[in-house]
Motif scaffolding. Structure first.
Motif, PDB file in Angstrom:
ATOM      1  N   TRP A 150      -5.761  -3.374   0.487  1.00  0.00           N
ATOM      2  CA  TRP A 150      -4.756  -4.366   0.860  1.00  0.00           C
ATOM      3  C   TRP A 150      -4.619  -4.450   2.385  1.00  0.00           C
ATOM      4  O   TRP A 150      -4.163  -5.462   2.919  1.00  0.00           O
TER       5      TRP A 150
ATOM      6  N   TRP B 213       0.820  -1.205   0.000  1.00  0.00           N
ATOM      7  CA  TRP B 213       0.000   0.000   0.000  1.00  0.00           C
ATOM      8  C   TRP B 213       0.861   1.265   0.000  1.00  0.00           C
ATOM      9  O   TRP B 213       0.660   2.174  -0.802  1.00  0.00           O
ATOM     10  N   LEU B 214       1.871   1.297   0.881  1.00  0.00           N
ATOM     11  CA  LEU B 214       2.669   2.513   1.047  1.00  0.00           C
ATOM     12  C   LEU B 214       3.813   2.664   0.048  1.00  0.00           C
ATOM     13  O   LEU B 214       4.174   3.781  -0.316  1.00  0.00           O
ATOM     14  N   ARG B 215       4.395   1.556  -0.388  1.00  0.00           N
ATOM     15  CA  ARG B 215       5.580   1.638  -1.239  1.00  0.00           C
ATOM     16  C   ARG B 215       5.332   1.244  -2.687  1.00  0.00           C
ATOM     17  O   ARG B 215       6.078   1.629  -3.566  1.00  0.00           O
ATOM     18  N   LEU B 216       4.300   0.432  -2.912  1.00  0.00           N
ATOM     19  CA  LEU B 216       4.016  -0.041  -4.271  1.00  0.00           C
ATOM     20  C   LEU B 216       2.730   0.559  -4.835  1.00  0.00           C
ATOM     21  O   LEU B 216       2.251   0.114  -5.879  1.00  0.00           O
ATOM     22  N   ASP B 217       2.187   1.532  -4.137  1.00  0.00           N
ATOM     23  CA  ASP B 217       0.977   2.243  -4.575  1.00  0.00           C
ATOM     24  C   ASP B 217      -0.214   1.320  -4.826  1.00  0.00           C
ATOM     25  O   ASP B 217      -1.006   1.546  -5.735  1.00  0.00           O
ATOM     26  N   LYS B 218      -0.356   0.293  -4.008  1.00  0.00           N
ATOM     27  CA  LYS B 218      -1.530  -0.580  -4.089  1.00  0.00           C
ATOM     28  C   LYS B 218      -2.696   0.073  -3.342  1.00  0.00           C
ATOM     29  O   LYS B 218      -2.530   0.997  -2.560  1.00  0.00           O
ATOM     30  N   SER B 219      -3.877  -0.433  -3.568  1.00  0.00           N
ATOM     31  CA  SER B 219      -5.097   0.074  -2.956  1.00  0.00           C
ATOM     32  C   SER B 219      -5.047  -0.068  -1.433  1.00  0.00           C
ATOM     33  O   SER B 219      -4.495  -1.042  -0.916  1.00  0.00           O
TER      34      SER B 219
END
Length: 108
Positions: free
Chosen positions: A33, A24-30
């Motif tokens: 997650w 979420w924080l580093r890979l720009d996932k929703s």
């Protein structure tokens, strides 16, 4: 339940839960997650209570070695980064330390 399988399952649950936050924080996932991530972290905490140990600190110390090896496996299996010889050597040292703490003869 034997200690090492409990710790292996706990490590998988902890790494998966923490990876959800990483994603979420580093890979720009929703942010969605985070829901399974938090559930996974709750399962991790519950699993640690199943370890056969008279002291939580000793159980956590043994778990630490298992966690390190599980993280190296995660690095390879889920992130696609093959461990180098230093990763493997460090993992072996951690497992040996874990076994020493777990199986050491304890006096009364």
């Amino acid at each position: 339940m034997p200690t090492y399988p409990v710790f292996a399952a706990a490590a998988l649950a902890e790494i998966a839960g923490c990876f959800a936050f990483w994603a979420w924080l580093r890979l720009d996932k929703s942010p969605w997650w985070l829901a399974p991530g938090m559930l996974s972290l709750a399962v991790f905490a519950d699993l640690l209570t199943l370890a056969k140990s008279e002291a939580a600190g000793r159980a956590y110390s043994v778990y630490g070695g298992i966690y390190i090896v599980a993280a190296i496996i995660w690095l390879w299996g889920f992130e696609g980064h093959r461990p180098d010889r230093w990763d493997i050597a460090g993992g072996v040292v951690c497992l040996l330390g874990s076994a020493l703490i777990l199986f050491a003869p304890r006096g009364a």
